[in-house]
Design an enzyme around this catalytic site. Structure first.
Site, short mmCIF file in Angstrom:
data_model
loop_
_atom_site.label_atom_id
_atom_site.label_comp_id
_atom_site.label_asym_id
_atom_site.label_seq_id
_atom_site.Cartn_x
_atom_site.Cartn_y
_atom_site.Cartn_z
CE LYS A 273 -7.55 -21.32 -19.05
NZ LYS A 273 -6.77 -21.94 -18.01
N GLY B 262 -11.32 -18.13 -25.74
CA GLY B 262 -11.89 -16.87 -25.30
C GLY B 262 -13.27 -17.06 -24.71
CG ASP C 196 -17.94 -20.25 -35.69
OD1 ASP C 196 -17.15 -19.94 -36.63
OD2 ASP C 196 -17.66 -20.10 -34.49
#
Ligand SMILES: *[C@@H]1O[C@H](CO)[C@@H](O)[C@H](O)[C@H]1NC(C)=O
Ligand SMILES: *[C@@H]1O[C@H](CO)[C@@H](O)[C@H](O)[C@H]1NC(C)=O
Ligand SMILES: *[C@@H]1O[C@H](CO)[C@@H](O)[C@H](O)[C@H]1NC(C)=O
Ligand SMILES: *[C@@H]1O[C@H](CO)[C@@H](O)[C@H](O)[C@H]1NC(C)=O
Ligand SMILES: *[C@@H]1O[C@H](CO)[C@@H](O)[C@H](O)[C@H]1NC(C)=O
Ligand SMILES: *[C@@H]1O[C@H](CO)[C@@H](O)[C@H](O)[C@H]1NC(C)=O
Ligand SMILES: *[C@@H]1O[C@H](CO)[C@@H](O)[C@H](O)[C@H]1NC(C)=O
Ligand SMILES: *[C@@H]1O[C@H](CO)[C@@H](O)[C@H](O)[C@H]1NC(C)=O
Length: 908
Positions: A592, A594, A708
């Site tokens: 899980k 954002g 990233d």
């Protein structure tokens, strides 16, 4: 009268000629000499002035007090010096020796108050790019001689004097002697032998030195005798002395020996100490020849040991024939390295021997690691051509990149993360160059920056620049070049990979396609300073192209269906219904964030997948998402998470389907199960991730910049193989709203974000390198990228490491959860890589390819320590390379042995 003089001169010249002929390969430099050449009457050696070997420095005479006639015995080469008041580094260069040759180098220093300061300086002496010795005098009249046996690693050998801030370096004499026929001296690219002692044992005649012409290599042998404990043996009979096996030890040296006096002892003992360093390693060569004629029933037999450890034996010297024992001969019964601080060699009579042991001669060398590599040969030659073509008036001496401390020549910058340093930047702006642009610049294949602006260079605009694939900046403004910039360069500039500055006359063809200003000096708009808007624009264009291609493919497939041909088209687009089926109605949550939730699922073929449902309200359109996803489908690599498919059916929901990775992501693994990760596993994970990134950067066209890279995006399989996830998606995936995420127009995650990219918005693959460096720090330290001190205080992992690194306290840096069983050098090297990756300036960071190469070396070190049977057997040389690999600067555990206070070679 005149005739007599003439006759004398002819005689002398003839004598000189004879000597010169037998001094083959000798280079003998009387530094500071005003005479071109002369023959030293003491030893017949022909000395030359510095002229052919160095351009810098000034000639000086030593103070009268120490010179002839006040000092009538002073050998001629010692009467003057060459001093270097200017420049950090001054180098003698020798091109005669040849790459791969083994050479004895000897440098002599006699201060003798030549500068009237009455204060001897202290400075460093380098051979090529490695430290040879630090020259330190004990008094004004101290004569220092230091000698090293070294392999030439390139065509030009350098001997450099480096100013370390304690006075101007100088040198008195420099000699090179090729070691051509002997295979006994250690020959290695990565180590050399620093002379500690070379002893003619038992010699009592103090006339003569044993050097040239007695010794073909002109070695200087010091007489050594313990008159109270030893008896001397001497012969005048000829002694059989093969070069191989005898090292060419001269008759004067081998014809004398010692034995213990009157049978008072059954052993000969010889000891020395290596200052205060117990890690020093030595090579010892012992020379034996039986000089006494023994009766039939007599026999001389002995063993050799070092500090009580048997080294060699039992051994009987051959009558009037030389044999050499060195621990490097294959006959060694016990090959324990002779390392330590206090050393004692004992030659001990065996029980069945009727005679005491003997010893004729001895050499002791300290092994020096030549850790640093010289600049890549092609670059050296190319920049040498630049130097000579333009008569560069700068202190361009010695190796271009590898000046001690990684200071390169003025105007150059280098990459030190390749096996050999490579030139990456050449800046000769406003340097009064003239003529054409020299073509050898095209050989600098790692060149990223070329600035030759404001030199008034002429000739055609160079086309060879096209071949330099790494070029990021070309500045040729302020010259008079004719012809146009090539289309290829303009294209690269438009694509954003090249910054191009040229004069207006070189842009005739390109106005219109490129924005040109109307003033005289024109700069092609620099796409490298991409604004975010521009990125989006390019993406849109790319997307459009890909969509077109995709459409075409589908059309082809339809055609094939109609014509009956079957083409396997892998399904990548899934509907929401299918997603529901795969995930059993979103039955099992495995993650899980954002961005949304990750569900576990099974494909129809039974394979496990992870389905990432992205949160609604993506600012990007579905089309972009789709084209991007299609692009990613085509990227396959062992270390990239396999992308299975996507779904964009649901109104506001986007789903990405990846292969399922049993061990989750590295971030969780490090925080929850780090004790399971030993150093070798961590290294393998780093290498896997580096491989994935390297493929994205260098294996994909166009290159993909991840943007990233972080531990959370490195996934682990059941077997702990690592794969990079989310590559290329940062552009389309809506902002990650994890607590540690900073929302900026620049993509990335706090702690991993390249500071240069953050401030400049200029994106390149080095941004990923920075983030990767942070990941590496985490693997080494077990800390998180941003370390929380308290609610208010946070420290970046690099800032946490650096102070500890300065203190040299690696133990405080390494993750306490690592089993203490690892090779420290390997971790240390990895730390150096992480430091380099996180350099603030992106140009100073290595590429992923060099990072990968370095990490592989780290792994080798670790494996080698384990004595891993699977790793191929390697030579000593390779082992040293693996342990002290190039480009890495281990904390110096170098000797501090004082090899300088040997007997001066010039004493009579
Ligand atoms: C040592 O250097 C020479 C010359 O550069 C090279 O030919 C040789 O392969 C090197 N040997 C090893 C073991 O690296
Ligand atoms: C000592 O050595 C020199 C030079 O090698 C030689 O000429 C001389 O004869 C030697 N003297 C004796 C006593 O052996
Ligand atoms: C060695 O022998 C000689 C005579 O052979 C003798 O004069 C001398 O004292 C002996 N030296 C020792 C240390 O025993
Ligand atoms: C050799 O050992 C003796 C005593 O065993 C000591 O006095 C001497 O200083 C040592 N020599 C060196 C060079 O270490
Ligand atoms: C010889 O000794 C040196 C240094 O003492 C050591 O590094 C090397 O491994 C030894 N060689 C052999 C064959 O034992
Ligand atoms: C080249 O050097 C000059 C000063 O020496 C500097 O101003 C200029 O920015 C450099 N060029 C590049 C491309 O870095
Ligand atoms: C090129 O060099 C000129 C003069 O040195 C300078 O004004 C200009 O800014 C440089 N261009 C780039 C892109 O660095
Ligand atoms: C070790 O030796 C070096 C050079 O000989 C000297 O500078 C240093 O102070 C010594 N260190 C110790 C702990 O004795």
């Amino acid at each position: 009268m005149e005739m007599t003089i003439g006759f004398l001169i002819i005689l002398l010249a003839a004598a000189a000629l004879v000597h010169a002929q037998s001094q083959i390969g000798f280079i003998s430099i009387d530094c500071g000499s005003k005479q071109d050449a002369y023959t030293d009457t003491d030893n017949g050696i022909r000395y030359h002035s510095d002229d052919n070997y160095i351009k810098t420095g000034i000639n000086k005479d030593i103070a009268a007090k120490y010179a002839y006639p006040a000092n009538p015995d002073l050998p001629q080469p010692l009467s003057d010096v060459r001093s270097f008041p200017q420049g950090l580094k001054n180098c003698y260069s020798f091109t005669e020796a040849g790459k791969g040759s083994l050479n004895l180098l000897r440098a002599t220093f006699f201060y003798a108050n030549y500068d009237d300061k009455n204060k001897p300086p202290e400075f460093d002496l380098y051979v090529d790019v490695n430290l040879w010795s630090t020259i330190k005098f004990s008094s004004v009249s101290d004569i220092i001689t230091t000698e090293i046996i070294v392999t030439a690693v390139s065509d030009t050998m350098y001997v450099c004097l480096v100013n370390t801030g304690s006075g101007d370096p100088f040198i008195t004499a420099l000699e090179l002697r090729p070691i051509i026929d002997s295979s006994m001296y250690l020959k290695s690219n990565s180590t050399s032998l620093l002379l500690l002692k070379r002893l003619n044992i038992g010699q009592t005649n103090s006339t003569g030195t044993g050097r040239y012409e007695d010794d073909k290599y002109d070695r200087i042998w010091t007489n050594y005798m313990k008159p109270n404990a030893w008896d001397s043996l001497i012969t005048s009979q000829p002694i059989n002395n093969p070069l191989d096996g005898g090292n060419g030890v001269p008759f004067r040296v081998i014809s004398t020996a010692v034995k213990p006096r009157n049978g008072t002892s059954t052993s000969l003992v010889f000891n020395w100490s290596s200052a205060n360093d117990s890690s020093s390693v030595f090579y010892i060569y012992m020379y034996f020849a039986e000089l006494e004629l023994l009766g039939k029933s007599e026999r001389r037999k002995f063993n050799v040991s070092w500090n009580g450890v048997p080294l060699f034996g039992p051994f009987s010297p051959l009558e009037l024939s030389v044999s050499t024992i060195s621990n490097s001969t294959s006959t060694m019964s016990n090959s324990r390295a002779v390392a330590g601080k206090e050393h004692q060699i004992s030659i001990i009579k065996t029980e069945d021997s009727t005679q005491p042991p003997i010893l004729n001669a001895l050499e002791i060398y300290l092994v020096k690691h030549m850790n640093q590599s010289p600049t890549y040969g092609q670059d050296v030659n190319a920049i040498g051509e630049v130097k000579s073509t333009y008569q560069i008036n700068k202190n361009w001496e010695g190796d271009p990149c590898s000046v001690p401390g990684n200071l390169s020549w003025e105007g150059l910058k280098c990459n030190y993360y390749t096996s050999f340093p490579r030139i990456t930047s050449l800046n000769l702006t406003s340097s009064n160059l003239s003529g054409k642009i020299v073509a050898s610049i095209g050989e600098l294949s790692f060149l990223e920056i070329l600035d030759l602006s404001y030199n008034g260079l002429t000739g055609p605009f160079p086309t060879f620049l096209e071949n330099l694939k790494s070029l990021k900046l070309i500045n040729l403004t302020g010259n008079h070049l004719s012809g146009n910039v090539s289309n290829t360069l303009v294209k690269r500039s438009k694509a954003g990979s090249l910054t191009l500055s040229v004069d207006a006359q070189n842009l005739q063809n390109h106005c219109g396609s490129v924005t040109c200003k109307n003033n005289k000096k024109i700069v092609v708009p620099i796409v490298a300073s991409l604004s975010s808007a521009l990125i989006v624009l390019i993406l849109l264009v790319l997307g459009w192209i890909h969509r077109r291609k995709g459409k075409k493919k589908l059309e082809e497939a339809e055609m094939n269906k109609k014509t009956g041909k079957t083409v396997a088209i892998k399904k990548i687009h899934f509907s929401l219904e299918e997603i529901l089926e795969i995930t059993s109605d979103f039955g099992k949550v495995i993650g899980k964030g954002g961005f949304g939730t990750v569900y576990h699922g099974y494909m129809k073929d039974g394979s496990q997948v992870a389905v990432k449902m992205l949160s609604p309200s993506s600012s990007q359109g579905h089309n972009e998402f789709k084209t991007e996803a299609e692009l990613l489908m085509r990227v396959h690599h062992r270390n990239l998470a396999t992308f299975v498919g996507y779904c964009d059916d649901a109104d506001d929901h986007l789903a990405l389907i990846y292969e399922f990775m049993a061990n989750g992501n590295l971030k969780e693994y490090l925080s929850e199960r780090s004790t399971d990760l030993n150093w070798q596993t961590r290294l393998r994970i780093a290498i896997d991730a580096a491989q994935g990134l390297e493929y994205l950067h260098h294996g994909c066209k166009p290159p993909i910049i991840h943007r990233d890279v972080k531990t959370a995006n490195i996934l682990l399989t059941q077997a702990l193989d690592a794969k990079i996830a989310d590559f290329g998606l940062s552009k389309v995936v809506p902002g990650d709203r994890d607590s540690d995420h900073v929302e900026t127009t620049v993509m990335g995650t706090a702690g991993y974000l390249d500071p240069e990219y953050y401030t400049s918005h200029m994106l390149n693959e080095k941004s990923d390198v920075y983030s990767f460096g942070v990941v590496l720090f985490e693997l080494i330290t077990g800390q998180t990228a941003v370390i929380k001190r308290n609610d208010m205080e946070f420290t970046h992992i690099r800032n946490w490491v650096v102070p500890k690194l300065r203190e040299g306290d690696i133990a405080k840096i390494i993750d306490g959860k690592l089993q203490p069983d690892f090779e420290v050098k390997s971790v240390w090297k990895a730390l150096q890589v992480a430091m380099a990756c996180t350099n603030i300036a992106s140009i100073d960071r290595p590429t992923m390819s060099s990072v990968l190469a370095e990490l592989k070396l780290c792994l080798e070190m670790e494996l080698f320590r384990d004595g891993d049977k699977r790793s191929p057997a390697r030579s000593m040389e390779e082992m040293f390379r693996a342990t002290y690999g190039p480009g890495v600067y281990l904390p110096s555990n170098d000797d501090s042995v004082n090899a300088q206070s040997m007997t001066a070679p010039f004493t009579r």
